[in-house]
Write a protein that holds these residues in place. Structure first.
Motif, short mmCIF file in Angstrom:
data_model
loop_
_atom_site.label_atom_id
_atom_site.label_comp_id
_atom_site.label_asym_id
_atom_site.label_seq_id
_atom_site.Cartn_x
_atom_site.Cartn_y
_atom_site.Cartn_z
N ARG A 145 17.66 -24.06 -34.31
CA ARG A 145 17.09 -24.96 -33.31
C ARG A 145 18.24 -25.68 -32.63
NH1 ARG A 145 15.62 -30.39 -36.01
NH2 ARG A 145 17.15 -30.40 -37.66
N THR A 146 17.99 -26.09 -31.42
CA THR A 146 19.00 -26.81 -30.66
C THR A 146 18.48 -28.21 -30.38
OG1 THR A 146 19.72 -24.77 -29.62
CG2 THR A 146 20.39 -26.82 -28.57
N GLY A 201 11.83 -35.65 -36.19
CA GLY A 201 10.38 -35.61 -36.18
C GLY A 201 9.71 -36.45 -35.12
N THR A 202 10.50 -37.16 -34.31
CA THR A 202 9.92 -37.94 -33.22
C THR A 202 10.24 -37.25 -31.90
OG1 THR A 202 11.82 -39.33 -32.64
CG2 THR A 202 10.51 -40.02 -34.54
N ARG A 203 9.64 -37.75 -30.82
CA ARG A 203 9.88 -37.13 -29.52
C ARG A 203 11.30 -37.38 -29.03
NH1 ARG A 203 9.23 -41.14 -25.54
NH2 ARG A 203 8.28 -43.04 -26.34
N ASN A 204 12.02 -38.31 -29.66
CA ASN A 204 13.40 -38.61 -29.27
C ASN A 204 14.40 -38.05 -30.26
OD1 ASN A 204 12.83 -40.00 -26.86
ND2 ASN A 204 12.32 -41.84 -28.02
N GLU A 205 13.99 -37.05 -31.04
CA GLU A 205 14.90 -36.43 -32.00
C GLU A 205 16.15 -35.93 -31.27
OE1 GLU A 205 14.63 -33.09 -35.57
OE2 GLU A 205 13.07 -33.20 -34.05
#
Length: 158
Positions: free
Chosen positions: A6-7, A83-87
Motif C-alpha cells: 500500500r502507498t 485507520g482514519t481518513r487522514n492516515e
C-alpha cells in the motif's frame, strides 16, 4: 500468502522551539469543535520545499517573527492516524532558531501567540477527539515534553 503493498501519502512538516528566558512560544488555534489548541509554530511543507524553508515560512505567518540559524533538534517519523481518513506517513522536523521581530500573526487560524514557562507547557496539552487531529496525538507531544525537560532525542519513531 501474497504480499499486499500500500502507498500512504507523506505528510512533511516542520516546527520550531522558540525559547526566551525559560519560556517556549506556543500558538493558540481554534479547532473545529470551538476549543483552543496550543501548538508549536510551524506547519506543513509545500511540494519541493525543504523542512527548513517550511519552518521559516510558517513561523512568520503564525507569529510574525523572522527565524534564522535553524538548528536541528528531532525527527518524528512513521505511520500516523492509521485507520482514519487522514492516515499518512509522517516526516516531521523539529528545530530551534534565532528570531527577531514582533509578535504579529497573520494566519487567520491563529487566535493568539503566547510565551509559556517551560514548567507549564505540558499542562496545556490536550489529547483526545477528534482522532484525525494529529496534533492531539500523544506521540507528537513526546518530543516537546523531552525538549522542555532538557532531554531531547534526535529521533522519534511513531
Amino acid at each position: 500468502m501474497s504480499h499486499l503493498s500500500r502507498t500512504l501519502p507523506i505528510k512533511r512538516a516542520a516546527h520550531v522551539y522558540l525559547v526566551h528566558e525559560g519560556q517556549l512560544l506556543l500558538v493558540e488555534e481554534r479547532m473545529d469543535d470551538g476549543s483552543i489548541f496550543y501548538g508549536l509554530p510551524g506547519g506543513k511543507a509545500h511540494a519541493g520545499e525543504t523542512l527548513g524553508d517550511a519552518a521559516v515560512r510558517q513561523v512568520l505567518v503564525e507569529t510574525g517573527l523572522h527565524v534564522t540559524d535553524l538548528m536541528f533538534v528531532s525527527l518524528i517519523e512513521g505511520e500516523l492516524l492509521t485507520g482514519t481518513r487522514n492516515e499518512c506517513y509522517a516526516n516531521f522536523g523539529r528545530f530551534t532558531a534565532s528570531f527577531s521581530g514582533d509578535l504579529a500573526p497573520t494566519d487567520p487560524e491563529v487566535v493568539g501567540v503566547k510565551w509559556v514557562p517551560f514548567g507549564q507547557v505540558e499542562a496545556l496539552v490536550r489529547y483526545g477527539p477528534p482522532p484525525e487531529v494529529e496534533e492531539r496525538n500523544p506521540l507528537i507531544w513526546v518530543p516537546t515534553r523531552d525538549f522542555v525537560r532538557g532531554q531531547p532525542r534526535a529521533y522519534y519513531p511513531i
